[in-house]
Design an enzyme around this catalytic site. Structure first.
Site, PDB file in Angstrom:
ATOM      1  CD  GLU A  52      40.342  44.784  44.157  1.00 28.55           C
ATOM      2  OE1 GLU A  52      39.398  44.032  44.471  1.00 28.55           O
ATOM      3  OE2 GLU A  52      41.528  44.476  44.362  1.00 28.55           O
ATOM      4  CG  ASP A  60      39.834  42.205  41.852  1.00 30.95           C
ATOM      5  OD1 ASP A  60      39.132  42.716  40.947  1.00 30.95           O
ATOM      6  OD2 ASP A  60      41.066  42.374  41.939  1.00 30.95           O
ATOM      7  CE1 TYR A  74      45.062  43.941  38.828  1.00 33.09           C
ATOM      8  CE2 TYR A  74      45.377  41.639  39.388  1.00 33.09           C
ATOM      9  CZ  TYR A  74      45.315  42.960  39.757  1.00 33.09           C
ATOM     10  OH  TYR A  74      45.489  43.294  41.064  1.00 33.09           O
TER      11      TYR A  74
END
Length: 613
Positions: free
Chosen positions: A7, A110, A320
């Site tokens: 992604e 993801d 993240y």
DNA sequence: GCAAGGTC
């Protein structure tokens, strides 16, 4: 050549590293018979109305219900208007070239609904026919990656997930585009009056709270406050009842047997209750909780916080950031002691980092089942030197929260003393026996201002009589619910749906709320861009336009969080195999209905917007 | 000119 698509670039780098692939190419990493390429979020979007021939905003086009929605390359705004993003076009070309030579495609976007959609849109847009397998992991540790690659799933296992994602995407387009045009046109087409499944309920919450706040009639009430003394130490007690007439409070005041009234010990202790309370530390940060803390403590907007976090992430200093989980799995937990150890040099947190290094860690934030696409935000452990002030602030909030989360519970003694002196009074005291996680910031708690807490309270026992050295009346006013700040709005968006009466809808929204962690900041910015709301200090206030739009839509489904609940319920059914057709038909029906209603209702806005010039 | 979703 096996092709792995992720992604975002960071995940491709993590995967390539595990495989020992090191050759950096333009748009992918190569090595050991694999190529690791990536998207950057959605590269493709549903094509805008003009690509179906709906030119201009016209009633005759409405409702716009194309037979089939098309995909188009993501656009960027330039001086000449919207154009295809050249970097996106380039990356699509890279992906196409790799798919063309692929012996196998492995999908590593993801592990969630949107991750699936990101890949499927690319796959369809490129007319790729090759079979693919799916990597499904929720942490990027070496062990998790290796394990995931040993357990690749057939791509078709995720077909229904794609259908549900596709329905979400198309439904938002149909309802949002049509409702927006219908309202804008009928209000005279002077400005864009946007509406959508997420933004409109969010606007409605802001407006409803504003009106409730504005129309609130404060009520005055009175409390009688006495000050008692034991062994030279003073503490305060408040009348058990509130009084709505000053005379009543005065009567109570006069009945108090204070020293000044000639009573050496006029306060009789009728009851002493002490209980020990264990207070668990807060969970690790997800994006929303961090945005809330940054807004409360530093006044950062949700958007600013996200932008700063993105930079910290790009510099590989934090994990993240756009995560909705406040938990980590056991694999990540294993790395926590080293991360904590690295903070032993920290100018502010060093002491607690050393304390933690010698303690058993609290595992409240460790729960692999509650890790969704991504785990909670953590530092990576890379040295963070010479950060700009903004970055330092957020980096430290992440460090501070990490230390709190793995710390021991805070243990407090709560004491409640009941005193009789003409009438009944209550004194509350809190004594922290063991600070635990509260030692990290060492800040006082926010107290309920109606009940002053005594930080220390002398030791008293039932049957004792104490001297009352002061007595007074405090005049107070009931307060409305406060206006929304970005912090409280983010919280409200997260928990929207908790009050929905229908149990199934409430359940469907559980853990989702309005919008997603990655999009909430941009939803707030959209409302500001449309001049529906403004920032005033920390508060978010509706404008005249915002209130007028609210007035038109407030009783319609599009302004309710329930709409998301209804969709989520159906989307989950689709994911577990239900037909897509019925849902699509309902969305079309609803689109027709809301478009028709707004084409009429929006006319009320026309004069109002003219008045504003 | 427009949705919500993702990310550099």
């Amino acid at each position: 050549m096996k092709i792995i698509i992720t992604e975002k670039p960071s995940v491709a780098r993590d995967l390539a590293k595990v495989f020992g692939a090191t050759t950096k190419r333009d748009g992918y990493i190569e090595g050991k018979g694999y190529s690791f390429t990536w998207a950057f979020g959605h590269l493709l979007q549903l094509a805008p109305p003009q690509e179906y021939g709906y030119i201009g905003w016209k009633v005759k086009n409405l409702p716009m219900l194309p037979q089939k929605l098309k995909l188009s390359v993501r656009k960027i705004r330039t001086n000449e208007g919207m154009i295809e993003d050249p970097s996106v076009r380039k990356q699509l070309n890279t992906i196409k070239a790799l798919f063309d030579i692929a012996t196998e495609i492995i999908v590593a976007t993801d592990a969630g609904r949107e991750g699936e959609l990101i890949f499927r849109y690319i796959y369809h847009y490129l007319h790729c026919q090759k079979p693919f397998r799916r990597l499904w992991i929720s942490s990027q540790t070496d062990a998790a990656i290796k394990d995931g690659f040993r357990n690749l799933k057939p791509g078709k296992d995720y077909d229904t997930l794609f259908y549900s994602a596709h329905c979400r995407s198309e439904s938002d387009w149909l309802v949002g585009m049509n409702a927006t045009q219908a309202l804008s046109i009928s209000a005279g087409s002077k400005t864009v009056l946007s509406l959508g499944r997420v933004q409109t309920p969010t606007l409605a919450m802001i407006c409803a709270r504003y009106l409730e706040n504005k129309n609130f009639i404060p009520q005055t009430y009175f409390q009688v406050i006495i000050s008692l003394q034991k062994d030279g130490q003073n503490f305060k007690a408040v009348s058990k009842k509130n009084y709505y007439k000053r005379e009543e409070a005065e009567e109570v005041l006069n009945a108090v047997k204070s020293v000044a009234d000639g009573f050496a010990t006029g306060g009789d202790i009728s009851k002493v209750e002490t209980k020990t309370k264990k207070e668990q530390p807060p969970l690790l940060h997800d994006l929303s909780s961090l945005q809330q803390e940054a807004n409360k403590k530093k006044g950062y907007t949700a958007d600013e916080t996200l932008a700063i976090l993105q930079r910290l992430y790009e510099e590989k200093l934090i994990t993240y950031p756009r995560t909705g989980s406040q938990y980590i799995g056991d694999d990540v937990f294993e790395t926590i002691p080293q991360l904590i150890e690295k903070q032993q040099q920290h100018p502010f947190f060093s002491k607690q980092a050393i304390v933690l290094a010698n303690n058993k860690l609290n595992k409240r934030s460790v729960n692999a089942k509650k890790v969704t696409d991504h785990h909670a935000i953590l530092p990576t452990g890379e040295p963070a030197r010479n950060l700009s002030p903004d970055k330092q602030v957020l980096y430290d909030m992440i460090i501070g929260r990490m230390l709190e989360a793995f710390h021991e519970v805070c243990v407090k003694d709560l004491t409640k003393i009941t005193i009789e002196s003409g009438s009944t009074f209550i004194a509350n005291g809190t004594v922290i026996r063991s600070a635990g996680w509260r030692a990290v910031y060492n800040e006082p708690e926010e107290n309920d201002q109606d009940q002053p807490e005594n930080n220390t309270i002398p030791k008293v026992s039932e049957g004792e009589s104490l001297a009352i050295i002061e007595k007074s009346i405090a005049e107070k006013q009931t307060k409305p619910k406060p206006l929304y700040t970005e912090a409280s709005l983010l919280k409200a968006m997260e928990t929207a749906g908790k009050e929905i009466e229908d149990e199934e809808l409430r359940y469907a929204m559980k853990g989702s709320g309005l919008g997603t962690p990655a999009t909430r900041a941009s939803i707030i910015e959209t409302l500001i861009k449309r001049s529906y709301i403004t920032r005033k200090k920390k508060n978010l206030l509706p404008s005249e336009t915002g209130l007028a739009v609210y007035d038109i839509v407030k009783d319609k489904l599009i302004a309710q969080a329930e709409l998301t609940g209804q969709w989520e319920k159906r989307l989950e059914e689709i994911r577990s195999g239900a037909s897509v057709k019925a849902f699509k038909e309902e969305i079309k029906q609803y689109t027709r209905k809301i478009t028709e209603e707004l084409l009429i209702a929006g006319k009320e806005l026309e004069l109002l917007l003219e008045d504003q010039g």
